[in-house]
Design an enzyme around this catalytic site. Structure first.
Site, mmCIF file in Angstrom:
data_model
loop_
_atom_site.group_PDB
_atom_site.id
_atom_site.type_symbol
_atom_site.label_atom_id
_atom_site.label_comp_id
_atom_site.label_asym_id
_atom_site.label_seq_id
_atom_site.Cartn_x
_atom_site.Cartn_y
_atom_site.Cartn_z
ATOM 1 N N GLY A 240 -42.144 9.321 9.720
ATOM 2 C CA GLY A 240 -41.459 9.672 10.962
ATOM 3 C C GLY A 240 -42.237 9.212 12.188
ATOM 4 N N GLU B 280 -42.559 7.341 2.759
ATOM 5 C CA GLU B 280 -41.742 8.476 2.300
ATOM 6 C C GLU B 280 -41.430 8.422 0.811
ATOM 7 O OE1 GLU B 280 -41.385 6.866 5.089
ATOM 8 O OE2 GLU B 280 -40.708 8.164 6.710
ATOM 9 N N ALA C 221 -43.244 13.251 9.484
ATOM 10 C CA ALA C 221 -42.679 14.594 9.531
ATOM 11 C C ALA C 221 -43.707 15.565 8.964
ATOM 12 C CB ALA C 221 -41.417 14.623 8.683
ATOM 13 N N GLU D 233 -41.270 5.755 12.636
ATOM 14 C CA GLU D 233 -39.854 5.744 13.052
ATOM 15 C C GLU D 233 -39.744 6.029 14.553
ATOM 16 O OE1 GLU D 233 -38.776 8.315 9.666
ATOM 17 O OE2 GLU D 233 -37.141 6.900 9.345
HETATM 18 C C1 TC6 Z 1 -37.270 13.706 8.170
HETATM 19 C C2 TC6 Z 1 -37.322 12.260 8.590
HETATM 20 C C3 TC6 Z 1 -37.994 11.371 7.589
HETATM 21 C C4 TC6 Z 1 -39.441 11.386 7.753
HETATM 22 C C5 TC6 Z 1 -40.210 11.697 6.725
HETATM 23 C C6 TC6 Z 1 -41.658 11.667 6.863
HETATM 24 O O1 TC6 Z 1 -42.232 11.342 7.858
HETATM 25 S S1 TC6 Z 1 -42.494 12.146 5.484
HETATM 26 C C7 TC6 Z 1 -44.200 11.953 5.885
HETATM 27 C C8 TC6 Z 1 -44.610 10.550 5.828
HETATM 28 N N1 TC6 Z 1 -46.028 10.463 6.057
HETATM 29 C C9 TC6 Z 1 -46.916 10.527 5.049
HETATM 30 O O2 TC6 Z 1 -46.557 10.588 3.891
HETATM 31 C C10 TC6 Z 1 -48.359 10.494 5.417
HETATM 32 C C11 TC6 Z 1 -49.063 11.673 4.812
HETATM 33 N N2 TC6 Z 1 -50.467 11.714 5.122
HETATM 34 C C12 TC6 Z 1 -51.370 10.886 4.583
HETATM 35 O O3 TC6 Z 1 -51.059 9.997 3.812
HETATM 36 C C13 TC6 Z 1 -52.813 11.108 4.907
HETATM 37 O O4 TC6 Z 1 -52.935 12.404 5.453
HETATM 38 C C14 TC6 Z 1 -53.427 10.109 5.925
HETATM 39 C C15 TC6 Z 1 -53.495 8.730 5.269
HETATM 40 C C16 TC6 Z 1 -52.583 10.012 7.177
HETATM 41 C C17 TC6 Z 1 -54.851 10.575 6.320
HETATM 42 O O5 TC6 Z 1 -55.616 10.789 5.181
HETATM 43 P P1 TC6 Z 1 -56.994 11.604 5.274
HETATM 44 O O6 TC6 Z 1 -57.612 11.489 3.927
HETATM 45 O O7 TC6 Z 1 -57.721 11.164 6.454
HETATM 46 O O8 TC6 Z 1 -56.574 13.115 5.534
HETATM 47 P P2 TC6 Z 1 -55.832 14.128 4.526
HETATM 48 O O9 TC6 Z 1 -54.766 13.441 3.748
HETATM 49 O O10 TC6 Z 1 -56.825 14.920 3.808
HETATM 50 O O11 TC6 Z 1 -55.052 15.048 5.568
HETATM 51 C C18 TC6 Z 1 -55.720 16.009 6.382
HETATM 52 C C19 TC6 Z 1 -54.859 17.232 6.433
HETATM 53 O O12 TC6 Z 1 -53.614 16.935 7.061
HETATM 54 C C20 TC6 Z 1 -52.535 17.325 6.231
HETATM 55 N N3 TC6 Z 1 -51.431 16.379 6.414
HETATM 56 C C21 TC6 Z 1 -51.503 15.024 6.409
HETATM 57 N N4 TC6 Z 1 -50.304 14.508 6.653
HETATM 58 C C22 TC6 Z 1 -49.452 15.558 6.825
HETATM 59 C C23 TC6 Z 1 -48.065 15.657 7.122
HETATM 60 N N5 TC6 Z 1 -47.292 14.575 7.326
HETATM 61 N N6 TC6 Z 1 -47.534 16.883 7.197
HETATM 62 C C24 TC6 Z 1 -48.269 17.978 7.027
HETATM 63 N N7 TC6 Z 1 -49.591 17.940 6.755
HETATM 64 C C25 TC6 Z 1 -50.165 16.739 6.664
HETATM 65 C C26 TC6 Z 1 -53.110 17.268 4.816
HETATM 66 O O13 TC6 Z 1 -52.345 18.076 3.937
HETATM 67 C C27 TC6 Z 1 -54.509 17.789 5.047
HETATM 68 O O14 TC6 Z 1 -54.413 19.209 5.149
HETATM 69 P P3 TC6 Z 1 -55.582 20.142 4.576
HETATM 70 O O15 TC6 Z 1 -55.727 19.770 3.102
HETATM 71 O O16 TC6 Z 1 -56.784 19.795 5.386
HETATM 72 O O17 TC6 Z 1 -55.056 21.529 4.765
#
Ligand code: TC6
Length: 727
Positions: free
Chosen positions: A101, A124, A60, A104
């Site tokens: 998500g 999450e 998400a 999912e």
């Molecule tokens: C509602 C139903 C339930 C579902 C819930 C969910 O899915 S909850 C979600 C569950 N998923 C997670 O928790 C996964 C969250 N993400 C991660 O863990 C890591 O980004 C990664 C491992 C995918 C990649 O790592 P990497 O070191 O290669 O890259 P990086 O981390 O530096 O990111 C680059 C840029 O992308 C941005 N951004 C990233 N993800 C999101 C996002 N979901 N959203 C928005 N933005 C996001 C990040 O802020 C950064 O922005 P900046 O600073 O450039 O402006």
């Protein structure tokens, strides 16, 4: 947005929302729209869902959380159900990561294929929430309750190969393969095969009968590993419902769990932490440089001077980052011992499969042992990691300045000493900075980088870049005694012994801290790192009990309140875990055991000073331990030593194991409410007065409260800057 295309009879729906293909509202709208198009088109026999660019959707859109747009339909669960309901085989083609998500959605598809290099997971819980798009009900149906509990309650990312071994991934595409093409061929091969059992909502949980036993096991583990955090517990409770209830009722339980967690301060703190972690790399050294404008120098070689515990860890970090690493000790025995340790550690990492054989070989050959400073004349960066003594450090910097090429950056791993004074020993102060690693340096993720008054933009950009290459959470701060981390921590330890004097024993103070969420309390940490460290620092300041002239009151140093209990302990040989006794005793293990001898030392001291111990509440202990830290944090912001409150919070989460679910000291203050925090600080200041300056309220905190109450943490610095520019 998402893109729709056709490859003959296969429809391809590709999420295109750089950088990470998060499932923002506009993406969700497109996905539902294109699924309807594909379903209605008679010429389409199968559907492939994939991501454009770097990755499959990683979840998400976290930026939408706690905003009304996150709830705007279609929701992710609507898309999951549309994918599952489709009469045509739906195939998720995973490259990069399928997380939250994103995974999912893939669980909504009838089939999942993935690149061997990709990662999958439901992280999450690390945002203080749960997989709220059916993940808690669907994952156990594929990989079983036991695995699903592990995956969801800890939120780790897993290699696609592990997913395949558990039945989550139906086919793996080898590195270098074309995932989209493979998915199209795979989808076509599935046309006409029954979809009934591929629809996860129809399937039952394989190990449902073991639910109570598994619940007990995981609740116990979670309790130990993620102390005090609510989300892992709610995750487990909701996953449990997948074994006991129908899919539909399980989803309702998931929805309710999600509501509870979204309303908690914990999810707000975790989401703040997620963005803060990324925000710290956008550093700013006011008046000198910032991340957007300054360019780092290319660093091919690093020399580490001093191969004690810190130096060894720094050298391993340098080798892991692929640098040619010169390891320096003037004494040949110390050099040999250091090199042996580093080489052995690399072999252990190889044995544990933490690095490949090739990486291990490359690291081994990149070690260059050196026993004179002349041997490192041509390195790009020197990191000095010798004993914490200004005189010695200045001597070394003077020598390094003479032998190293003019472009070499000279950094000190000091944890407390003045970087400007160290730089004054050289003719290149613009090339001097601090790189404060945390022990053990090859494991701890924090790097606190310090710029001096004369550090150049290039020097700062280079040390920040090296931190990134070492995969550290790298935070830039200004120069002062103790910098950010240790300057604040000093008051935490000061106040802890005052509490011992007045009211409690070490184990009572520690219990309050572990109940709050710290993995260890302050006294256990003291024993682990060695009580002699603090003693040496106090000796350097000339304030230990033994250094005082006869007649000095035991509980005073000048006008300041002092408590010598820590000195007594060290003088009695209670150095900590390494000798089996400190604030606690240890009987052949690392488990701290309250020690009657320590109680005796405290009791005798109280009697000598006519202190009658009083009852103290857990609330008071917690406030007295944490509020001086917070107050000092505001002073640090006020002085510009830290540029933002989240810089402080990341230092505390990654360097001092502050529980992530409360965000860090500054975010915690915001959660409590600044007026309430200030009120308590003022009360202590009133009671203690000048003898306890750590209770003197910060001007910034006072100003914010008086003028704005409890402003959002993102507004603290802009409000202060506006105020300063007017005055
Ligand atoms: C509602 C139903 C339930 C579902 C819930 C969910 O899915 S909850 C979600 C569950 N998923 C997670 O928790 C996964 C969250 N993400 C991660 O863990 C890591 O980004 C990664 C491992 C995918 C990649 O790592 P990497 O070191 O290669 O890259 P990086 O981390 O530096 O990111 C680059 C840029 O992308 C941005 N951004 C990233 N993800 C999101 C996002 N979901 N959203 C928005 N933005 C996001 C990040 O802020 C950064 O922005 P900046 O600073 O450039 O402006």
């Amino acid at each position: 947005m998402a893109l729709y295309s056709r490859e003959d009879d296969v429809a391809i729906i590709a999420v295109n929302n750089p950088p990470m293909n998060a499932l923002s509202h506009h993406v969700r709208k497109d996905l539902i729209k294109f699924l309807k198009v594909a379903e209605a088109d008679e010429n389409v026999t199968a559907i492939v869902l994939c991501g454009d660019g770097r990755t499959f959707p990683v979840g998400a859109d976290i930026k939408e959380f706690h905003k009304s747009v996150s709830a705007l339909g279609p929701t992710i669960i609507d898309i999951v159900h549309a994918l599952e309901k489709s009469s045509k085989p739906t195939v998720a083609a995973i490259h990069g990561s399928a997380l939250g998500g994103g995974l999912e959605l893939a669980l909504g598809c009838h089939y999942r294929i993935a690149m061997s290099t990709s990662k999958v997971g439901l992280p999450e819980v690390k945002l203080g929430i749960l997989p709220g798009a059916g993940g808690t009900q669907r994952l156990p149906r594929v990989i079983g309750l036991d695995n699903a509990m592990k995956w969801i309650a800890y939120g780790h990312h897993h290699p696609a190969g592990v997913g395949a071994s558990l039945g989550l991934i139906d086919r793996i595409v080898a590195k270098g393969g074309d995932i989209r093409r493979s998915a199209i061929l795979f989808a076509r091969s599935m046309v006409g095969k029954g979809l009934g059992q591929r629809r996860l909502s129809n399937v039952s949980v394989p190990d449902a009968s073991k639910v109570e036993e598994l619940m007990a096991k995981h609740l116990k583990e979670v309790g130990l590993r993620t102390r005090g955090a609510l989300a892992p517990v709610v995750c487990l409770q909701v996953i449990k419902s997948s074994a006991l209830l129908s899919y539909k009722d399980g989803l309702e339980s998931e929805r309710q769990g999600m509501m509870t967690l979204l309303a908690s301060s914990e999810s707000k703190a975790q989401i703040y932490s997620f963005f803060s972690e990324r925000q710290v790399s956008k550093w700013n050294a006011p008046g000198i440089a910032n991340h957007a404008t300054a360019k780092p120098m290319q660093v091919r070689s690093i020399a580490v001077v001093g191969l004690g515990t810190m130096g060894r860890g720094i050298a391993i970090s340098s080798l892991k980052a692929g640098k040619k690493t010169y390891v320096v000790e003037l004494n040949s025995k110390a050099l040999a011992a250091g090199v042996k340790y580093i080489r052995g550690y690399i072999e252990t990492m190889k044995k544990r499969a933490q690095i490949s054989e090739e990486q291990a070989a490359a690291m081994q050959s990149a070690i260059i042992p050196v026993s004179s400073y002349n041997g490192i004349a041509n390195v790009d960066l020197v990191i000095e990691a010798v004993f914490e003594n200004m005189k010695i450090k200045k001597e070394i910097f003077g020598k390094l300045d003479k032998v190293c090429k003019p472009s070499t950056i000279l950094a000190s791993n000091t944890s407390t000493l003045d970087i400007d004074e160290i730089a004054s020993a050289t003719k290149r102060p613009e090339k001097v900075a601090g790189m404060h690693f945390f022990a053990p340096a090859h494991i701890m993720l924090l790097l606190e980088n310090i710029y001096g008054r004369k550090s150049s933009a290039e020097t700062i950009a280079t040390i920040m870049d090296i931190g990134k290459q070492m995969k550290k959470i790298t935070v830039l701060v200004g120069n002062c005694v103790g910098f950010v981390g240790n300057r604040m921590y000093g008051y935490y330890t000061t106040e802890s012994v005052f509490i011992l004097e007045e009211a409690a024993y070490p184990e009572q103070v520690d219990k309050v801290l572990t109940d709050y969420g710290f993995a260890m309390g302050r006294f256990q940490v003291g024993d682990l790192s060695g009580n002699d460290i603090g003693y040496k620092i106090r000796t350097g300041l000339g304030i230990t009990h033994k250094q005082q002239p006869a007649g000095t009151p035991e509980r005073k140093r000048g006008v300041l309140r002092y408590c010598p209990l820590g000195d007594f302990l060290v003088e009695k040989g209670r150095l900590g875990l390494k000798v089996g006794k400190g604030w606690y005793k240890y009987e052949g293990s690392r488990t701290p055991i309250p020690d009657p001898e320590v109680r005796k030392i405290i009791d005798e001291y109280r009697t000598r000073h006519h202190i009658v111990p009083r009852d103290i509440s857990s609330e008071e202990v917690l406030q007295r331990m944490l509020y001086p830290l917070i107050n000092e944090g505001f002073k640090i912001l006020e002085e510009g030593i830290a540029a933002n409150p989240w810089d402080i919070d990341m230092i505390y989460q990654y360097g001092y194991a502050w529980p992530r679910h409360t965000g860090g000291p500054m975010y915690y203050a915001f959660t409590i409410g600044l007026p309430q925090v200030l009120k308590v600080i003022e009360e202590h200041w009133k009671a203690a007065g000048a003898s306890e300056p750590h209770w003197q309220p910060s001007t910034m905190l006072t100003w914010l409260v008086e003028n704005h109450g409890n402003p959002d943490i993102s507004q603290w610095m802009p409000l202060m800057q506006k105020h300063k520019s007017k005055t």
